[in-house]
Scaffold this active site. Structure first.
Site, short mmCIF file in Angstrom:
data_model
loop_
_atom_site.label_atom_id
_atom_site.label_comp_id
_atom_site.label_asym_id
_atom_site.label_seq_id
_atom_site.Cartn_x
_atom_site.Cartn_y
_atom_site.Cartn_z
N ASP A 1 -0.70 9.31 9.22
CA ASP A 1 -2.06 9.79 8.98
C ASP A 1 -3.02 8.77 9.57
OD1 ASP A 1 -4.49 10.64 8.03
OD2 ASP A 1 -3.74 11.17 6.03
N HIS A 2 -3.69 9.15 10.63
CA HIS A 2 -4.55 8.21 11.34
C HIS A 2 -5.75 7.77 10.50
CE1 HIS A 2 -5.62 5.85 14.67
NE2 HIS A 2 -5.49 6.73 15.65
#
Ligand code: CAO
Length: 547
Positions: free
Chosen positions: A519-520
């Protein structure tokens, strides 16, 4: 030539309130078009024009109390139009009402298992209506519900009705989706409720025939609807954008929202008791079109996604319809939710596992003697625990408003298992405290029981990081979907034997493709790169796993 549109027979109700104006002066309306929505304390309904024409003046305002016969609008029906008697808006019997209260009990216990009861939620008595459409689904498998929580909203051409859970519990399975046509008795959902609860006791009494369930009156005369003593009281709407929130809006508003692709759960209602009116929907669209502030629910729930058109594939060739299993449906919902919410990026790399493989092969006889099976996965899980300790944000979740981390000081590794019913992710608890033999045994045990459908709910919960291995199947890499609220997942593809340049010459090495999706929002690309490099170092030299 003009005539008046009047409030029709409202039965015993002396006065009802105008809660929505559906037209304005100058609007051209057809017979069926709603002019106003009126509401008693028991029900609400649209008053249609009853005759086609052009609205000259509205004679009421929102909030006005009106009685039967009160004029609500003047309509110009033009020359040669029918006699004003024809403008009498609503036939006394057979009028469909927008019942704003939860429908009566639709629950029936079907199975009683170890202190828990499975309860069916079905479409109640809907009078003569056939093939009413499910226009809103308020829950999904796994949602916890209270008795008043919405399961679905169904709608005929004039009326909509909310069907509530009727019990406290957990949705085990949802049997319908938006757009489905249902009839009285159609099974909507199965709930799991604790047998010891008040509701379960009540159910037992009902099943014994002491208390008959009351039919829901979706199709009743207007008078009956507005004065019916048998109807349960109106519940004040709950403004909440959660999955089981209830939307308080009439059929015309719902129709408009559908046409404009607006999720009513995201619209604030300005009508009495929070009712959403058409103007609220229009204002919502205007705000979105002008780039107005996005609600937090949209940013996390993927609102406004255009639907994929429904195609009649049979036009192009023979087709077969196959229902999805419960597990597959639940998995699909989870994956979709993660896909929409997580800012996905995948980092690919490959680990040199030549020594690891040699070691693993050397353990095979011992494994046989132990009655065990040792695959690369046990080593991978072990290595992941080490890497997670080194990089704590990978063993974390974002907090509720994504403004910080919840770092977990336990290492529970989820393991994707392909089962005949669909994907399941049982969790190897405290994997960091287990040796490779123990991990191997647990992997086999969890995978076997997942495929036999023998896992407990608890064994599917509490994961902090997931490994999805397609190594036994093949492939050179893939992009796994993060198992939110976790923030990272490792995809493992098939080992390859290939020449690698060691600086002076090519050597034959065994390489393992790794694909880390993350998850950036939680993890930067550089961190992900370092995490994967660290993992490849651990797998290259597994002596490090003992440090
Ligand atoms: N490369 C080459 N061979 C591999 C391998 C890899 N990366 N991983 C496993 N193998 C081998 C094993 O060593 C075993 O062979 P041997 O018995 O000769 O040693 C064989 O493949 C079968 O392994 P397995 O599948 O029985 O066991 P596993 O521990 O590798 O995996 C499990 C267990 C449950 C993860 C796996 O069976 C499974 O279900 N995988 C599918 C997961 C999935 O569907 N993921 C996609 C989800 S979307 O992200």
């Amino acid at each position: 030539m003009s005539t008046e549109i009047r409030i029709p027979n409202i039965g015993d109700a002396e006065e009802v309130q105008v809660i929505e104006l559906c037209v304005q002066a100058g609007d051209v309306v057809g017979e069926e078009d709603a002019i106003v929505v009126i509401e008693s304390d028991k029900a609400s309904m649209e008053v249609p024009a009853g005759i086609a024409g052009t609205i000259e003046t509205l004679l009421v305002a929102i909030g006005d109390e009106v009685a039967e016969g009160a004029p609500i609008a003047r309509i110009d029906i033009g020359r040669g139009a029918v006699d004003s008697e024809a403008a009498k808006p609503v036939p006394k019997r057979g009028k469909r009402v927008d019942s704003v209260q939860p429908a009566p009990d639709t629950r029936k216990p079907v199975v009683n298992r170890g202190g828990e009861t499975e309860v069916s939620v079905s479409v109640p008595d809907i009078g003569d209506a056939k093939d009413v459409v499910v226009i809103e689904v308020g829950v999904q498998a796994g949602t916890r519900v209270e008795p008043d929580d919405l399961i679905v909203v169904v709608e005929s051409d004039k009326a909509s009705m909310e069907i509530p859970a009727g019990s406290s519990g957990e949705v085990l399975a949802l049997h319908v989706k938006e757009g489905d046509e249902v009839d009285e008795g159609t099974l909507l959902a199965t709930l799991r409720v604790a047998s010891g609860t008040a509701v379960a006791t009540e159910l037992a009494t009902e099943t014994a025939g002491v208390q008959e369930p009351r039919p829901a009156e979706m199709l009743v005369s207007m008078g009956e609807a507005l004065s019916a003593e048998t109807q349960p009281p109106v519940h004040a709407p709950v403004r909440d954008t959660g999955p089981s929130s209830r939307v308080y809006a009439g059929p015309a508003t719902r129709r408009l929202a559908r046409e404009l692709g607006v999720r009513l759960s995201e619209v604030a209602g300005s009508g009495g008791r929070g009712r959403i009116v058409k103007d609220d929907v229009k204002a919502f669209v205007k705000e979105r079109m002008s780039g107005g502030a996005e609600s937090s629910s949209e940013s996390t729930a993927g609102g406004g996604i255009p639907a994929i058109p429904v195609v009649d594939f049979a036009k192009f060739g023979p087709v077969e319809e196959l229902p999805m299993s419960r597990v597959r449906k639940a998995g699909a919902a989870n994956l979709h939710r993660s896909w929409l919410n997580v800012a996905h990026v995948t980092q690919h790399d490959e680990a040199d596992v030549t020594e690891l493989e040699a070691f693993r092969q050397s353990l095979k006889t011992e494994a046989q003697n132990r009655g065990a099976k040792i695959t690369p996965l046990a080593f991978i899980i072990k290595a992941c625990c080490y890497a997670l300790k080194e990089f704590p944000t990978f063993n974390a979740s974002l907090n509720a408003d994504a403004s910080g981390f919840i770092l977990k000081r336990y290492y529970n590794i989820g393991m994707a298992v392909d089962t005949p019913d669909g994907l399941l992710v049982p969790v190897v608890r405290e994997a960091d405290k287990k040796g490779v033999w123990d991990l191997s045994e647990e992997i086999v045990d969890l995978a076997d029981r997942a495929r036999e459908g023998k896992l407990d709910m608890a064994e599917l919960q509490g994961g902090t990081f997931t490994v999805s291995s397609l190594g036994a199947i093949g492939g050179t890499g893939f992009t796994p979907i993060v198992n939110a609220p976790e923030v990272a997942i490792l995809g493992v593809a098939r080992l390859a034997t290939r020449p690698m340049w060691d600086g002076t010459e090519f050597a034959t090495r065994k390489t393992l493709p790794l694909s880390l999706s993350y998850d950036h929002r939680a993890i930067n690309g550089a961190e992900a790169g370092r995490f994967v490099v660290h993992l490849t170092e651990l797998l290259l030299d597994i002596r490090r796993l003992s440090l």
